[in-house]
Design a protein around this motif. Structure first.
Motif, short mmCIF file in Angstrom:
data_model
loop_
_atom_site.label_atom_id
_atom_site.label_comp_id
_atom_site.label_asym_id
_atom_site.label_seq_id
_atom_site.Cartn_x
_atom_site.Cartn_y
_atom_site.Cartn_z
N SER A 33 37.45 84.10 -14.12
CA SER A 33 36.80 84.39 -15.40
C SER A 33 35.80 83.30 -15.76
CB SER A 33 37.84 84.52 -16.51
OG SER A 33 38.41 85.80 -16.54
N LEU A 34 36.21 82.06 -15.57
CA LEU A 34 35.32 80.94 -15.84
C LEU A 34 34.05 81.03 -15.00
CD1 LEU A 34 37.66 77.83 -16.15
CD2 LEU A 34 35.90 78.46 -17.78
N LEU A 35 34.22 81.28 -13.71
CA LEU A 35 33.08 81.34 -12.80
C LEU A 35 32.16 82.51 -13.12
CD1 LEU A 35 34.81 80.42 -9.40
CD2 LEU A 35 33.43 78.95 -10.88
N VAL A 36 32.76 83.65 -13.49
CA VAL A 36 31.94 84.82 -13.86
C VAL A 36 31.10 84.49 -15.09
CG1 VAL A 36 31.99 87.19 -14.72
CG2 VAL A 36 33.46 86.53 -12.81
N CYS A 37 31.70 83.79 -16.07
CA CYS A 37 30.94 83.38 -17.26
C CYS A 37 29.76 82.50 -16.87
CB CYS A 37 31.85 82.63 -18.23
SG CYS A 37 33.00 83.67 -19.14
N ALA A 81 32.54 91.13 -19.26
CA ALA A 81 32.26 91.09 -17.82
C ALA A 81 33.26 90.21 -17.09
CB ALA A 81 30.83 90.59 -17.59
N ALA A 82 33.58 89.06 -17.68
CA ALA A 82 34.51 88.13 -17.06
C ALA A 82 35.93 88.69 -17.03
CB ALA A 82 34.49 86.79 -17.80
N VAL A 83 36.38 89.26 -18.14
CA VAL A 83 37.75 89.79 -18.23
C VAL A 83 37.96 90.95 -17.28
CG1 VAL A 83 39.41 90.94 -19.73
CG2 VAL A 83 38.12 88.99 -20.59
N VAL A 104 42.41 98.97 -23.82
CA VAL A 104 42.24 98.68 -25.24
C VAL A 104 41.09 97.68 -25.44
CG1 VAL A 104 43.29 97.51 -27.22
CG2 VAL A 104 44.59 99.22 -25.95
N THR A 105 41.05 96.66 -24.60
CA THR A 105 40.01 95.63 -24.71
C THR A 105 38.62 96.23 -24.55
OG1 THR A 105 41.53 93.97 -23.82
CG2 THR A 105 39.18 93.44 -23.76
N VAL A 106 38.44 97.07 -23.54
CA VAL A 106 37.13 97.67 -23.28
C VAL A 106 36.73 98.62 -24.40
CG1 VAL A 106 35.86 99.20 -21.72
CG2 VAL A 106 37.30 97.39 -20.78
N VAL A 253 41.67 86.54 -19.87
CA VAL A 253 41.07 86.43 -21.20
C VAL A 253 40.94 84.96 -21.59
CG1 VAL A 253 41.33 87.00 -23.65
CG2 VAL A 253 42.01 88.65 -21.91
N PHE A 254 41.94 84.15 -21.25
CA PHE A 254 41.88 82.71 -21.52
C PHE A 254 40.67 82.09 -20.83
CE2 PHE A 254 42.82 78.56 -19.54
CZ PHE A 254 42.87 77.77 -20.68
N GLY A 255 40.48 82.40 -19.56
CA GLY A 255 39.35 81.86 -18.81
C GLY A 255 38.02 82.31 -19.38
N ALA A 256 37.97 83.58 -19.81
CA ALA A 256 36.73 84.11 -20.38
C ALA A 256 36.40 83.44 -21.70
CB ALA A 256 36.86 85.62 -20.58
N ALA A 257 37.42 83.20 -22.53
CA ALA A 257 37.20 82.53 -23.82
C ALA A 257 36.72 81.10 -23.63
CB ALA A 257 38.49 82.55 -24.65
N VAL A 258 37.33 80.40 -22.68
CA VAL A 258 36.90 79.02 -22.40
C VAL A 258 35.49 79.01 -21.79
CG1 VAL A 258 37.38 76.96 -21.01
CG2 VAL A 258 39.26 78.17 -22.12
#
Length: 377
Positions: A33-37, A81-83, A104-106, A253-258
């Motif tokens: 997720s971090l890398l995708v961001c 996109a990351a999630v 639900v998220t999407v 989700v944690f990685g995407a938020a960070v």
């Protein structure tokens, strides 16, 4: 996806057994997720700037926020996109838990995207920036909550009754709904409440993203122990077969938020908009519902709850005082200088970064209190 493709290769190389471990795949999901961001973030940010997708400053915000009207919004697309990418890559594809949380998220993100898009369109046409009509947005959130609640009630995905929940601080206590169908509006209330709570909190650079990272990391720990029979038995938790897979989703989700904080930290290069805030709030609510931990969510998301109640108290008190003493009195005697409560502290003289960091600290404290429930039973 990697689980299905690479695990069969253990017959040739034992090292692929590592994909059996949820802890390994959860770490992989967070890193991915971090890398995708970092990869898609600059591209999405450039497109938003090129399209002049600027933030619509909410009415009632402090004057210091006036300059934020030129900051791009809809950055929640980076989070989505990351999630989605990370979760699909590291999850077990047969996990109903993850598919429901991801769905639900999407869907919540889609409602937020429509709201952001309409605000942009109305701004370009010189109209009032109302976005999606409030009752329509609420109707979409309620529909998602009703659908999830009805599905879990009629088709339980674990070893517990569908219309049930657990209570923090109590060992092996399962609260069954006497009137089973009431579980559906209960789920709808939690889902709608927390998606809007994160939306209200998203008013300062990095505030909502940082608090979501803290909350989701905490929920990942609960998902992991509740999905393991040995750990749940030792800690006095009710075992939820298959729930451990939610650890992968929570980590994503944690990685995407960070990762989003890279662009959203003060001074923010982009805001998540309703696209991100509704999606993140929906994901947090969905995880708590799937883990039968709706009441625990009040502790984990304590800051989100406080932000929401500050708005409710402010509006309720204003209406009551206006009706009883008149408009002038009500305007001069507000409970908070401005709501949500993070604006109150801004007007008290706290710099924006100070408000954000202190709210993060409170969020960490809420996480520790929630984790203490694992032993205080």
């Amino acid at each position: 996806m990697l689980y299905e493709f690479l695990l069969p290769l253990t017959q040739y190389e034992s090292g692929f057994n590592i994909f059996r471990y949820i802890s390994f795949r959860a770490a992989g999901a967070a890193i991915t997720s971090l890398l995708v961001c970092f990869v898609v973030g600059p591209w999405i940010l450039a497109r938003l700037r090129g399209m002049q997708v600027h933030q619509v400053v909410r009415a009632g915000t402090p004057d210091t926020h006036a300059g934020k009207g030129k900051t791009p919004t809809m950055g929640g697309l980076i989070i989505l996109a990351a999630v989605v990418t990370s979760t699909l890559l590291w999850m077990q594809l047969r996990s109903k838990y993850v598919w429901l949380a991801l769905g639900v998220t999407v869907l919540m993100g889609a409602i937020g995207f429509l709201d952001d898009y309409l605000k942009l369109k109305q701004k370009r046409e010189g109209k009032e920036n109302r976005g999606l009509v409030e009752r329509y947005k609420l109707a979409g959130q309620v529909t998602i909550g009703l659908a999830l609640g009805f599905y879990l009630w009629q088709h339980p995905i674990n070893n517990l009754p569908g219309a049930s929940t657990t209570l923090p601080f109590y060992k092996y206590v399962l609260m069954n709904f006497t009137v089973a169908w009431l579980y559906v509006p209960f789920v709808t209330f939690v889902m709608t409440g927390f998606s809007n709570a994160v939306n209200l909190t998203d008013g300062l650079d990095g505030l909502a993203a940082g608090l979501m990272a803290i909350a989701m990391l905490t929920m990942a720990m609960f998902a992991y122990v509740m999905g393991r029979f040995d750990a749940s038995e030792y800690l006095g938790l009710i075992y939820l077969r298959g729930a451990g897979e939610l650890t992968v989703f929570c980590s994503a989700v944690f990685g995407a938020a960070v990762g989003f904080l890279w662009y959203n930290a003060h001074p923010a290069e982009v805001f998540m908009g309703d696209t991100g805030s509704l999606a993140l709030g929906g994901s947090l609510g969905a995880v708590a519902i799937l883990l039968k931990s709706e009441f625990l969510l009040v502790i984990v998301g304590g800051v989100f709850v406080a932000e929401t109640f500050s708005v409710v108290i402010q509006r309720s008190a204003f209406k009551w005082r206006k009706r009883r003493f008149g408009l002038e009195f009500a305007q001069k005697n507000r409970v908070f200088l401005r709501a949500p409560i993070h604006h109150h502290f801004e007007l008290k003289g706290w710099p924006e970064t100070q408000v954000v960091v202190r709210f993060w600290i409170i969020g960490i404290l809420c996480a520790f209190v929630a984790l203490s429930t694992l032993k205080i039973r």
